[in-house]
Write an enzyme that holds these catalytic residues in place. Structure first.
Site, PDB file in Angstrom:
ATOM      1  N   HIS A 185      -3.857  -2.645   1.838  1.00  0.00           N
ATOM      2  CA  HIS A 185      -3.990  -1.280   2.344  1.00  0.00           C
ATOM      3  C   HIS A 185      -4.656  -1.268   3.716  1.00  0.00           C
ATOM      4  CE1 HIS A 185      -2.828  -0.072  -1.635  1.00  0.00           C
ATOM      5  NE2 HIS A 185      -3.917  -0.572  -2.182  1.00  0.00           N
ATOM      6  N   THR A 189      -2.159   3.719  -0.260  1.00  0.00           N
ATOM      7  CA  THR A 189      -3.109   3.752  -1.362  1.00  0.00           C
ATOM      8  C   THR A 189      -2.681   4.817  -2.369  1.00  0.00           C
ATOM      9  OG1 THR A 189      -4.479   5.394  -0.258  1.00  0.00           O
ATOM     10  CG2 THR A 189      -5.014   3.070   0.140  1.00  0.00           C
ATOM     11  N   THR A 190      -3.295   4.760  -3.552  1.00  0.00           N
ATOM     12  CA  THR A 190      -3.009   5.773  -4.564  1.00  0.00           C
ATOM     13  C   THR A 190      -3.337   7.160  -4.037  1.00  0.00           C
ATOM     14  OG1 THR A 190      -3.465   4.203  -6.352  1.00  0.00           O
ATOM     15  CG2 THR A 190      -3.536   6.539  -6.907  1.00  0.00           C
ATOM     16  N   GLY A 191      -4.446   7.279  -3.314  1.00  0.00           N
ATOM     17  CA  GLY A 191      -4.832   8.581  -2.778  1.00  0.00           C
ATOM     18  C   GLY A 191      -3.804   9.150  -1.828  1.00  0.00           C
TER      19      GLY A 191
END
Length: 375
Positions: free
Chosen positions: A346, A294-296
């Protein structure tokens, strides 16, 4: 003649070995994709990485392969509240940084640089290898000449996810007090400042955001809304994954054109082509069997390079909080998401489990409730 024959045989054998290696890698990647990241991934990853590159940090707390607990109960409970005594483990943080550096260097991989590409160059998309794009003049003009994080180092960094768990957290002031603040996907801040803060030093922008949050810029009203959001960044780094999939090509170009046409004060960055697979490789070797980070998780992995202490907010991939209250997927909209869906690219609960483990060991601080001093 005999010497020449031996040379030809050696060359043929070398080519055969190289072919078999790449075939093995392709087979492993296919197996990972088909299995959703479970089962035999560990042995597959170990065959790709030498012993010296294997991580030593205990993330999952056992030697068994990590598997998503579909009930999520064993993952999400027992997170310490913000007021609990959390202590930073500097030794562990430095060890993680060194291990990640074996896979990627955030200072370099955060963006492709102007000297490495020119207009017209052909790039294969990361997720659509059969599809290509040509580097446009606009993209070329916005490529940085040097890394926006060259020689940068910060005492504390906040990475702000977009979970609805941030609502009523009162974390805004605490977030803004950090040396460097990273936000995800152009999430709005002004209307939610008490809970999420206002400070932004780096913000990501997946091309899909233009479709979802700005109606694909169908008219002047939506273009103006996006333009206002970009102007509000006021010198921040705008991190645009332009080379992921062909579906984002037009949206990236629209944003690039707006930035240039209206002289928006942002520092654009376009992540390197190897970055995603490098990040995934690091976590796979730590038995965190993600599909696509994920982006996080990407931002945390990058931040280990230039942040001494890392604080995470708004990371909560569950529909209920610890008190069984409903939690929105995003704090700012009504979008729904199937956290454990096999169709999802994801594996958010699994990522959260890894981050929770690192929180417990002091490598990062994970805040999932109210912040200290919140009223």
């Amino acid at each position: 003649m005999q010497l020449q024959f031996r040379s030809w045989m050696l060359a043929a054998l070398t080519l055969l070995v190289v072919f078999l290696i790449f075939a093995d890698i392709s087979e492993i990647e296919e197996e990972i994709g088909n299995s959703g990241g479970r089962g035999t991934i560990r042995s597959a990853v170990n065959s790709l990485h030498s012993k010296s590159n294997r991580a030593e940090v205990v993330i999952n707390g056992s030697s068994s392969p990590a598997v998503v607990d579909r009930s999520n109960e064993s993952i999400k409970h027992n997170i310490q509240p913000a007021s609990s005594k959390w202590r930073h483990n500097q030794t562990l943080s430095l060890r993680i940084r060194k291990q990640i550096l074996k896979f990627l260097d955030a200072e370099k991989d955060i963006s492709v640089l102007k000297g490495t590409l020119k207009p017209g160059d052909i790039i294969h998309y990361i997720f659509d290898r059969d599809s290509t794009m040509n580097v446009s003049q606009n993209l070329y003009e916005l490529l940085p000449r040097t890394s926006p994080l060259k020689n940068k180092h910060f005492g504390t960094c906040a990475i702000v996810g977009n979970s609805g768990v941030l609502l009523n957290s009162g974390c805004g002031q605490e977030i803004d007090a950090h040396s460097f603040v990273i936000r995800c996907n152009l999430a709005p801040v002004q209307e939610y400042a008490r809970d999420v803060g206002l400070k932004t030093d780096l913000v990501t922008m997946n091309p899909s955001v233009i479709q979802r949050a700005f109606e694909d810029l169908v008219n002047a009203t939506w273009r103006e809304k996006l333009l206002q959001r970009l102007h509000s960044l006021n010198g921040s780094i705008l991190w645009i994954p332009a080379f992921m999939a062909r579906g984002g090509k037009e949206r990236v170009e629209w944003v690039n054109e707006l930035i240039l046409k209206h002289h928006v004060n942002v520092r654009t960055a376009y992540p390197s082509l190897p970055l995603l697979h490098a990040v995934r490789g690091y976590w796979l070797t730590n038995k965190v069997h993600i599909k696509r980070p994920t982006t996080g998780l990407l931002m945390y992995t990058l931040a280990t390079r230039f942040c001494n202490q890392i604080y995470l907010y708004g990371f909560w991939p569950f529909p209920l909080d610890q008190n069984q209250n409903p939690v929105k997927y995003h704090y700012y909209d009504s979008l729904k998401y199937g956290y454990t869906s096999q169709a999802s690219p994801h594996t958010m609960p699994l990522e959260f489990k890894a981050l929770k483990s690192l929180h417990e060991q002091g490598a990062l601080k994970l805040t999932v409730g109210q912040c200290d001093g919140a009223t």
